[in-house]
Structures are given as structure tokens and as C-alpha cells.
Design an enzyme around this catalytic site. Structure first.
Site, PDB file in Angstrom:
ATOM      1  N   GLU A 121       0.796  -1.234   0.000  1.00  0.00           N
ATOM      2  CA  GLU A 121       0.000   0.000   0.000  1.00  0.00           C
ATOM      3  C   GLU A 121       0.826   1.280   0.000  1.00  0.00           C
ATOM      4  O   GLU A 121       0.805   2.038   0.991  1.00  0.00           O
ATOM      5  CB  GLU A 121      -0.937   0.005   1.219  1.00  0.00           C
ATOM      6  CG  GLU A 121      -1.860  -1.191   1.305  1.00  0.00           C
ATOM      7  CD  GLU A 121      -2.722  -1.200   2.557  1.00  0.00           C
ATOM      8  OE1 GLU A 121      -2.462  -0.387   3.469  1.00  0.00           O
ATOM      9  OE2 GLU A 121      -3.649  -2.013   2.640  1.00  0.00           O
TER      10      GLU A 121
ATOM     11  N   GLU B  34      -5.290  -8.907   1.339  1.00  0.00           N
ATOM     12  CA  GLU B  34      -5.836  -8.595   2.661  1.00  0.00           C
ATOM     13  C   GLU B  34      -7.331  -8.362   2.538  1.00  0.00           C
ATOM     14  O   GLU B  34      -7.778  -7.615   1.664  1.00  0.00           O
ATOM     15  CB  GLU B  34      -5.239  -7.302   3.256  1.00  0.00           C
ATOM     16  CG  GLU B  34      -3.857  -7.431   3.800  1.00  0.00           C
ATOM     17  CD  GLU B  34      -3.342  -6.112   4.387  1.00  0.00           C
ATOM     18  OE1 GLU B  34      -4.166  -5.300   4.861  1.00  0.00           O
ATOM     19  OE2 GLU B  34      -2.125  -5.910   4.353  1.00  0.00           O
TER      20      GLU B  34
HETATM   21  C1  FCB Z   1      -4.230  -2.408   5.913  1.00  0.00           C
HETATM   22  C2  FCB Z   1      -2.795  -2.669   6.363  1.00  0.00           C
HETATM   23  C3  FCB Z   1      -2.675  -3.720   7.430  1.00  0.00           C
HETATM   24  C4  FCB Z   1      -3.767  -3.617   8.461  1.00  0.00           C
HETATM   25  C5  FCB Z   1      -5.125  -3.517   7.804  1.00  0.00           C
HETATM   26  C6  FCB Z   1      -6.281  -3.442   8.760  1.00  0.00           C
HETATM   27  O1  FCB Z   1      -4.315  -1.168   5.309  1.00  0.00           O
HETATM   28  O2  FCB Z   1      -2.021  -3.079   5.271  1.00  0.00           O
HETATM   29  O3  FCB Z   1      -1.385  -3.608   7.985  1.00  0.00           O
HETATM   30  O4  FCB Z   1      -3.523  -2.606   9.329  1.00  0.00           O
HETATM   31  O5  FCB Z   1      -5.157  -2.414   6.945  1.00  0.00           O
END
Ligand code: FCB
Length: 457
Positions: free
Chosen positions: A167, A361
Site C-alpha cells: 500500500e 488482505e
Molecule cells: C491495511 C494494512 C494492514 C492492516 C489492515 C487493517 O491497510 O495493510 O497492515 O492494518 O489495513
């Protein structure tokens, strides 16, 4: 929902973490200070004054955690390397003990058939490099490429998936715009420079990867792959009005297109450059940078949790938009539960690339309750995961080349500026005793993995 949603053979079932959020041992065995160490040690930055000094103590408890991953049946584990654990000053001096930690971890994963998915940078820049300007300094991109090349030489063949960055949007906008994340700068004029240097460092690392690990001519064992992980949250305009639509385009642009376009479409979007130029912001692009940044990848990872609804707001000088509060049910982060974020993020990526895609994620924080019998019956998390996986299945049926899904996160951990209050884990962490306890969702996910899909009882 149909009662059986089976995923394609070989679909990668994973869980994800990040070094600063779980490792602890912040100054153990020669590790250098990171910008997150410095930030969390600064009073007032983190909820409850929390720090990642100990976090889940994974640095010492990794073997137990790997055993849990094996019991879950994970096909892959996504984690990040703490750059200052390996290069305490960011460059030159290698810390063998830090390297050894990751070697043990990678070996243990491979022994258990869990494919390591390594992120080289999940926001914990060596403080020594920050002292020389951090990501505002173009030189940091060169140091990153050296660090990356060293990791490819050390572990290249043993790691199935390499991601350069997690990110870059968050590092640039929250680290340098809002100041919510390390290094805590509140200076919007830094955002595009930081973003560009992150992308440049990605391109340089990909170049190093191809030099160290050339693609094999014949297919045998799965070859190591390189990609990047982007934050792709769908954006919706609050209304059909032209003003809201225009504001939404820019908000979506800053989060999503600003990174997708240089990586996959040859350069920064013109409308964004115009929008930011008017505010005196511009990326520090030099000749040759965009070719490096656009170097072919093997996969793209997407992190997505919800959607954002944008309304025009002339008082927001940066984006010209304001995010409306969530309309429906939310998670403990206040994020709307919006399962279609999965397919909308995937479609957005597909506008730019036909690469294999991974959801790197997705998951939810809830206020878990430990029952009198010690069980944590987190039906809300199970429902969240089930709904999002059902949409992932739909995306595959639609022809999207989605190859895998990683739950955020393996175990409750340090949730950045929110401290320890936001629990996203499949596994509960008692931050006093460090005892791990499987939540109901962990058992549920184990069954999903075993059945390669959703089978309602
Ligand atoms: C994302 C991050 C991860 C975590 C989640 C909830 O943006 O990459 O580290 O904090 O959010």
C-alpha cells in the site's frame, strides 16, 4: 447464496501479517530503529500510548505461530520483513541475527508446505534513512533496491511470492499527508514525491529481481514471482450531481489510479496531475523512471475492506471531497460492511492489467467477547468472511483471474495508530500473557480451506 461454492483447484488460501504489527523484539539481536519505533515512542501518536515493542512477541513465538498456520491448513502465509532488522542503518551493514530469524521462519513454512509470501516493505523504514530524508529523498529508493537485491539473493528461491511494497498509498497519504502514520508528517506537498519514490523503488527492486532470479525457461517447480500489493477500495459518488461525480473521480484517483496507472498504463493520470499541480504538488519524475516503474510483474495483490462514498467538499483543498459516514452495518473500525468491495476492486485492477490477481488482505475487526467457557464465538467475523468469499467466488465465475485470498489477519495485533483495541485476528492474542486462542472463525476458516470453499451445513 448457493449452498456450495467451491474454488478452483490450486486456489491459494492464506492469512497475512506485517512485521511491526506482530514481531515485537523492537531492539533485539541488533535490530535498528524504524520510523514506527520512533513514532510509537512519541507520546500522543498511538491510541492508549501503545507501542509495537512487544506486540505479539512473534519474534520469539514464531514456531508456535507456524504450528497454528499448519493446523489451519494455510497454503500460504503473507508476512513482511523488517528492513531495519536486517540492515539496522538501512544500508551497508547486514545484521546476521536478523537475517537468521527470517531464514528460520521461511524454512519452517516451506517444511510445512506453506508458501511464503514476503512483503519487503510494510511501512517500517529504518530511522537512519528517515534521518536522511526518508522517502522524500530519491536515494532511499536506491537503498531499497539494494536491500531487495540482497533478500532475493538470500531467500529468492525459497519464497514463492515476493511483493515489493504494501500500500504505497497509505505510506504516502497517511505518513506524509494526514500524519496518522509514521513518520507523522502533515505536509500534503510531500505526498506525490513520496509516492513517486516508493514506485521508483518498486521498479528498481523488480529490475534487481529479474537480474537475480531470471525467469526459468521451462516450467518445473513453481518459480518465485514478484508483484506489488495495493490498497484498492472502491469509491462511489454520493449522488449523480456533477460536483459529487467529479469529486469522487479525484478521490478515487488519489487512492487507486495514482498507483495503478504508472504501474500498468505508462504514467500518472493527466487529470490527477492537473488537479494536484494546481495545488502546487507534483511527482519528481526523472527520465527513465516511468519505464522502470512499469516493468512487467507476475501478479498484483489487492487489499480491500470496504467502499468509500464521496461528496464534493470545496473546503478539502487536497481532494475536494468528503467521505460520508457509512450507511449500513460497520465493523469496529467504523468501516461499512460492503462485500462487493472484493469484485469492484478486482474489476478496477482488471481495467489496468490481465495479471493474476490475489486478495492479499481482507477481514474485519470486531469487539470480540470471550465466553465463560473461554470460547470466542465471533459469528460476525465469520459472516463477514463468508460474504466476502462468496463475492470472490462470483468474481472467478465472471472470468476474473483471482488466484488466492489472504485473511487479514492471522492473530490480533498492533493496529497502527489504533493500538491494540482493534482485533482483526482469526486467533485471539492476550497481550498480557501472550496466550493465543483460536476464535470460532479460525475453526471455520480451517474448514473452508479443507473443503476448498464454502459449504453450508
Ligand atoms: C491495511 C494494512 C494492514 C492492516 C489492515 C487493517 O491497510 O495493510 O497492515 O492494518 O489495513
Amino acid at each position: 447464496m448457493s449452498d456450495k461454492l467451491i474454488f478452483p483447484a490450486g486456489f491459494v488460501w492464506g492469512a497475512a501479517t506485517a512485521a511491526y504489527q506482530i514481531e515485537g523484539a523492537w531492539d533485539a539481536d541488533g535490530k535498528g530503529e524504524s520510523i514506527w519505533d520512533r513514532f510509537a515512542h512519541t507520546p500522543g501518536k498511538i491510541a492508549g500510548g501503545a507501542t509495537g515493542d512487544v506486540a505479539c512477541d512473534h519474534y520469539h513465538r514464531w514456531a508456535e505461530d507456524v504450528a497454528s498456520m499448519a493446523a489451519l491448513g494455510l497454503g500460504s502465509y503473507r508476512f513482511s520483513l523488517a528492513w531495519p532488522r536486517i540492515f539496522p542503518e538501512g544500508d551497508a551493514r547486514l545484521n546476521q541475527r536478523g537475517l537468521d530469524f527470517y531464514r528460520r521462519l521461511i524454512e519452517a513454512l516451506n517444511e510445512r508446505g506453506i508458501a511464503p509470501a514476503v512483503t519487503l516493505y510494510h511501512w517500517d523504514l529504518p530511522q537512519a534513512l528517515q534521518d536522511r530524508g526518508g522517502w522524500l529523498n530519491r536515494d532511499t529508493a536506491l537503498r531499497f533496491a539494494e536491500y531487495a537485491a540482497c533478500m532475493f539473493r538470500q531467500f529468492g528461491g525459497e519464497v514463492r511470492f515476493w511483493a515489493t511494497h504494501n500500500e504505497p498509498f497509505v505510506q504516502a497519504f497517511y505518513g506524509h499527508g494526514t500524519g496518522e502514520n509514521a513518520p507523522g508528517h502533515r505536509n500534503p506537498w510531500e505526498i506525490l514525491t513520496v509516492g513517486h519514490h516508493l514506485l521508483l523503488s518498486h521498479g528498481l527492486a523488480v529490475e534487481a529481481f529479474r537480474a537475480v532470479l531470471p525467469r526459468p525457461a521451462t516450467s518445473g517447480a513453481p518459480a518465485p514471482q514478484i508483484g506489488i500489493v495495493l490498497f484498492v477500495w472502491p469509491h462511489h459518488a454520493a449522488s449523480r450531481s456533477q460536483r459529487d461525480q467529479a469529486a469522487n473521480r479525484i478521490a478515487d484517483g488519489g487512492m487507486n489510479r495514482l498507483f495503478l496507472a504508472p504501474l500498468f498504463a505508462g504514467g500518472y493520470p493527466e487529470d490527477l496531475l492537473r488537479h494536484f499541480r494546481w495545488r502546487g504538488m507534483r511527482p519528481a519524475v526523472r527520465p527513465g523512471d516511468l519505464a522502470l516503474i512499469g516493468a512487467p510483474l507476475d501478479f498484483l495483490g489487492l487489499n480491500t475492506y470496504t467502499r468509500l462514498v464521496n461528496q464534493a467538499n470545496p473546503f478539502d483543498l487536497l481532494s475536494g471531497a468528503r467521505q460520508l459516514p457509512a450507511r449500513g452495518p460497520t465493523t469496529a473500525m467504523g468501516w461499512e460492511i460492503y462485500p462487493n468491495c472484493i469484485i469492484e476492486a478486482l474489476r478496477k485492477a482488471r481495467e489496468y492489467t490481465s495479471l493474476p490477481l490475489y486478495i492479499t488482505e481482507n477481514g474485519a475487526a470486531f469487539n470480540d467477547v470471550i465466553g465463560p467457557d473461554g470460547a470466542i464465538d465471533d459469528q460476525n467475523r465469520i459472516a463477514y468472511l463468508r460474504q466476502h468469499l462468496a463475492v470472490a467466488h462470483q468474481a472467478i465465475a465472471e472470468g476474473i483471474d483471482l488466484r488466492g485470498y489472504y485473511v487479514w489477519t492471522l492473530l490480533d495485533n498492533f493496529e497502527w495508530a489504533k493500538g491494540f483495541g482493534k482485533r482483526f485476528g482469526l486467533i485471539h492474542t492476550d497481550f498480557v500473557t501472550q496466550q493465543r486462542r483460536w476464535k470460532r472463525s479460525a475453526y471455520w476458516y480451517r474448514d473452508v480451506i479443507a473443503r476448498n470453499g464454502l459449504v453450508e451445513e
